[in-house]
Design a protein around this motif. Sequence first.
Motif, PDB file in Angstrom:
ATOM      1  N   HIS A 255       0.844  -1.215   0.000  1.00  0.00           N
ATOM      2  CA  HIS A 255       0.000   0.000   0.000  1.00  0.00           C
ATOM      3  C   HIS A 255       0.872   1.255   0.000  1.00  0.00           C
ATOM      4  O   HIS A 255       0.526   2.255  -0.637  1.00  0.00           O
ATOM      5  N   ALA A 256       2.012   1.167   0.686  1.00  0.00           N
ATOM      6  CA  ALA A 256       2.928   2.313   0.744  1.00  0.00           C
ATOM      7  C   ALA A 256       3.495   2.629  -0.647  1.00  0.00           C
ATOM      8  O   ALA A 256       3.668   3.792  -1.011  1.00  0.00           O
ATOM      9  N   LEU A 257       3.744   1.573  -1.411  1.00  0.00           N
ATOM     10  CA  LEU A 257       4.262   1.721  -2.780  1.00  0.00           C
ATOM     11  C   LEU A 257       3.273   2.531  -3.629  1.00  0.00           C
ATOM     12  O   LEU A 257       3.660   3.450  -4.371  1.00  0.00           O
ATOM     13  N   ALA A 258       1.996   2.184  -3.495  1.00  0.00           N
ATOM     14  CA  ALA A 258       0.949   2.905  -4.248  1.00  0.00           C
ATOM     15  C   ALA A 258       0.886   4.356  -3.784  1.00  0.00           C
ATOM     16  O   ALA A 258       0.840   5.277  -4.620  1.00  0.00           O
ATOM     17  N   ALA A 259       0.925   4.562  -2.471  1.00  0.00           N
ATOM     18  CA  ALA A 259       0.840   5.926  -1.930  1.00  0.00           C
ATOM     19  C   ALA A 259       2.005   6.771  -2.451  1.00  0.00           C
ATOM     20  O   ALA A 259       1.827   7.945  -2.818  1.00  0.00           O
TER      21      ALA A 259
END
Length: 257
Positions: A44-48
Motif C-alpha cells: 500500500h505504501a508503494l501505491a501511496a
Amino acid sequence: MTLKGKTAVVTGSNSGIGLGVARELARAGADVVLNSFTDRDEDHALAAEIGREFGVTARYIKADMSSAEECRALVTQAGQCDILVNNAGIQHVAPVDEFPIDKWNAIIAINLSSAFHTSAAALPMMRKAGWGRIVNIASAHGLTASPYKSAYIAAKHGVVGLSKTIALETAEEPITCNAICPGYVLTPLVEAQIPDQMKVHNMDRDTVIREVMLTRQPSKQFATVEQLGGTTVFLCSEAAAQITGTTISVDGGWTAL
Ligand code: NAD
C-alpha cells in the motif's frame, strides 16, 4: 501525452516490470491500480508513494492471479479500467519429463489464464467508457522457444494468441489489444532464474548471464523497466490507435536473429 482521467490496472505490479509500467503510466497522468497476491503495508505504501510522486490516484488491490474469481474481482474492485496491463508472471525451469505438474498449472494460470479473466471483466467497462487499451506483457519467449521452460513458453505463446483474438473481437471499437515481448530485463524474476540456470548449465553467474541469458540478446544489454513502461504508454497514445493484434519486441534484437 496525457492519460489524465484514465485508470490503469496493472497486474503483478509490486515489483519489476509491472511496477515500472505502473510508474510510467502514472507519470503520463493515469490513475493506477497496483496489484499482487500479498497484502503488506509496503504494498500500500508503494501505491501511496506513486500517488504522491506523480499527483495521481494510486491504489493497491490484493488479488491472486492464479484464481479466476480474484482476477475478475480485481477489475470489478478497481471500478474503472480504461487500461489493463496483464503483467503478473512466474517462471520455473526444468526439462519436460521432470516438470512438476503443480508448477505447470500455476504458470498457465498466472501467466496466461489471468489475462483471459481480467480482459473478460474489463472489456464491458471499456465498451461503456468508449475507449480501452489492453497491453499484455508476453515475452521474446512468446515468439521463440528455449529448452527447460515449457510451461512459460506455452503460456507466453498463448498470451500472444489471446491478444490477437481480443484485437479481432474489438477491431471495430476504440479498443486495442497488443502484446509487448521483452527480451531479458533484470528484475527479481530474472534474478531468481540465475541459480537454476547456473545449475542446469554448470556455469558461474557472470558466464551464465553473458553466454546463456544474453546470448540471444544481440545488444548484450538487459532491457529496462522504464523502456517497457514507455512502450506501454506509447500503446495507449493516439499514435497507436491503429496498432492492434500485434506484438512489439523490446529485446535488443533477439527476434532478429
Ligand atoms: P517479478 O518477479 O519482478 O514480478 C512479477 C510480478 O508478478 C510481481 O509483482 C509478483 O508479485 C507478481 N505475481 C506473481 N504471482 C502472482 C499472483 N499469483 N498473483 C498476483 N501477482 C503475482 O518479474 P518481472 O521480471 O517483472 O516479470 C513481469 C512480467 O514480465 C512477467 O509476466 C514475465 O514473464 C514478463 N517478462 C519478464 C522478462 C524479464 O526478463 N524480466 C522478460 C520477458 C517477460
